[in-house]
Design an enzyme around this catalytic site. Structure first.
Site, PDB file in Angstrom:
ATOM      1  N   CYS A 110     -17.847 -18.076  41.534  1.00  0.00           N
ATOM      2  CA  CYS A 110     -18.061 -16.773  41.484  1.00  0.00           C
ATOM      3  C   CYS A 110     -16.490 -16.161  42.152  1.00  0.00           C
ATOM      4  CB  CYS A 110     -19.272 -16.060  42.416  1.00  0.00           C
ATOM      5  SG  CYS A 110     -19.168 -14.424  42.976  1.00  0.00           S
TER       6      CYS A 110
ATOM      7  N   CYS B  83     -17.024 -13.458  44.627  1.00  0.00           N
ATOM      8  CA  CYS B  83     -17.292 -13.629  45.934  1.00  0.00           C
ATOM      9  C   CYS B  83     -16.044 -14.477  46.770  1.00  0.00           C
ATOM     10  CB  CYS B  83     -18.346 -14.984  45.975  1.00  0.00           C
ATOM     11  SG  CYS B  83     -19.690 -14.363  44.815  1.00  0.00           S
ATOM     12  N   ASP B  84     -15.433 -15.409  45.939  1.00  0.00           N
ATOM     13  CA  ASP B  84     -14.328 -16.227  46.670  1.00  0.00           C
ATOM     14  C   ASP B  84     -13.062 -15.958  46.104  1.00  0.00           C
ATOM     15  OD1 ASP B  84     -16.612 -17.329  47.889  1.00  0.00           O
ATOM     16  OD2 ASP B  84     -16.842 -19.011  46.262  1.00  0.00           O
TER      17      ASP B  84
END
Ligand code: NAP
Length: 305
Positions: free
Chosen positions: A132, A135-136
Site C-alpha cells: 500500500c 500507507c507506507d
C-alpha cells in the site's frame, strides 16, 4: 438471540462493536484469530490516521481492541463456516460444530492484498516489501522503489510515489496496461518513472532489509522498496449465493452498509468502495451498526413491540 453478530475484528468490526455497545445493542464479534485486529497489524506505520501520527499498525490495532474490551464487547473465537438466513434473523455455523443466532449480521471480514508469491517476499514484508503506497510510501522519501503490476492501483501508486521518491520502476508482465490509459500516459511523462515491461519479479533479495529484486530475465534492480499491486482479494467465499457481489467479489453496498439481503450488513474493505483505509473502515463500521439499530427499531415497530 443477539441483535447483531459482527464478523471480523479489524477496524470496521471493532468500530461497529463500540457504536453498538453505546447504542445498547446486544452484540458480539466473531474472530478467526485470537485477539485479532485484522490487516492493520501488518502495517509498519500508519501515518494517516487522524490524531495518531507515526503509530505502527500493531499498536493502533491494539488500541482499537482495548477500546472494545473496555466497552465490554464479547468476542467469539471461531471460524465461521456457514451463514444461513432464518425466519427473523441469521444463523452462523462455526468450525467446531457450534452455532450462534442473531437478528442481523455485519460482515467485516476484510480483503487481503494479492501477494507476488516469490521467494523472499514474506521475509521482507515491512522491511522493504509493502502492499500500500498511501500507507507506507512516506518511508521511501528520496529513495528508489518499484511498483509491481499493471492495473489502476499500480499506475496510481507509481504516480503517487513519483512525487515522493527519487526513482520509481513500474514493473509489469505485459506491454499493455489494465490501468486507465490517461494515467498510464501521465506516468510515461514522469521523468522519474521507468517502465520495465514484459518482466516479473523472480526473487526479493537483501540482507536485514530489501536491497534488490531479481527479474525473470536474469537482471536485477537495486532499490529500497517494492510495492506489490497485484490487486486484492475480498474474503467473501462464504457469501456466494447469499448477497450480491460485484465482479471482483466485493459485497455490493453503499456507505450505510445495507446489502441485497435484509438484515445483512457489510463494513470495511470487503465492501464496494474506492478508498480502502483504516479511516474509511472505521467510518463504515459506525455507519453499518447505525443501519442495524434503525433496522431493529423499524422491525420492533412492525412487530408491534
Ligand atoms: P487489477 O486490476 O486486478 O490489476 C492487477 C495487476 O496485477 C494486473 O496488471 C495483473 O497483470 C497484475 N498481476 C496480478 N497477479 C500477477 C502476478 N502473479 N504476476 C505478475 N503480475 C500480476 O487490480 P487493481 O489495480 O488493484 O484494481 C482493482 C480494481 O479497482 C479495478 O477494477 C480497478 O479499475 C479499480 N481501481 C480503480 C482505481 C481508479 O479508478 N483510480 C484505482 C485503483 C483501483 P495482468 O494485467 O497481466 O493481468
Amino acid at each position: 438471540m443477539l441483535d447483531a453478530i459482527i464478523i471480523g475484528s479489524g477496524p470496521a468490526g471493532l468500530a461497529a462493536a463500540i457504536y453498538g455497545k453505546r447504542a445498547n445493542l446486544n452484540i458480539a464479534v466473531v474472530e478467526k484469530e485470537y485477539e485479532g485486529t485484522g490487516q492493520i497489524a501488518e502495517s509498519s506505520c500508519v501515518d494517516n490516521y487522524l490524531g495518531l501520527p507515526g503509530i505502527n499498525g500493531y499498536d493502533l490495532g491494539e488500541q482499537f481492541r482495548n477500546h472494545a474490551v473496555d466497552f465490554g464487547v464479547d468476542f467469539i473465537e471461531h471460524e465461521v463456516v456457514a451463514i444461513e438466513k432464518q425466519p427473523g434473523g441469521w444463523k452462523l455455523a462455526f468450525e467446531d460444530g457450534s452455532s450462534k443466532e442473531a437478528r442481523t449480521v455485519i460482515y467485516a471480514a476484510g480483503a487481503q492484498p494479492r501477494k507476488a508469491d516469490v521467494p523472499g517476499e514474506d521475509r521482507y514484508i515491512g522491511k522493504g516489501v509493502s502492499y500500500c503506497a498511501i500507507c507506507d510510501g512516506a518511508f521511501y522519501k528520496g529513495k528508489t522503489v518499484a511498483v509491481l503490476g499493471g492495473g489502476d492501483t499500480a499506475v496510481d501508486e507509481a504516480l503517487y510515489l513519483s512525487d515522493l521518491c527519487e526513482k520509481v520502476y513500474l514493473i509489469h508482465r505485459r506491454t499493455e496496461f489494465r490501468g486507465a490509459a490517461q494515467c498510464v500516459e501521465q506516468a510515461r511523462k514522469k521523468a522519474n518513472i521507468e517502465f520495465v515491461l514484459g518482466e516479473t519479479v523472480k526473487e526479493f533479495v537483501g540482507g536485514e532489509k530489501l536491497t534488490a529484486v531479481r527479474l525473470n530475465s536474469g537482471t536485477s534492480i537495486e532499490l529500497n522498496g517494492v510495492f506489490v499491486a497485484y490487486g486484492s482479494k475480498p474474503q467473501t467465499e462464504l457469501l456466494r449465493g447469499i448477497v450480491a457481489l460485484d465482479d471482483s467479489g466485493y459485497v455490493v453496498a453503499n456507505e450505510d452498509g445495507r446489502t441485497s439481503q435484509e438484515g445483512f450488513f457489510v463494513a470495511g474493505d470487503v465492501r464496494t468502495k474506492t478508498l480502502r483505509q483504516v479511516v474509511t473502515a472505521v467510518s463504515d463500521g459506525a455507519n453499518a451498526i447505525t443501519s442495524v439499530a434503525e433496522y431493529i427499531k423499524i422491525g420492533a415497530i412492525g412487530d408491534g413491540v
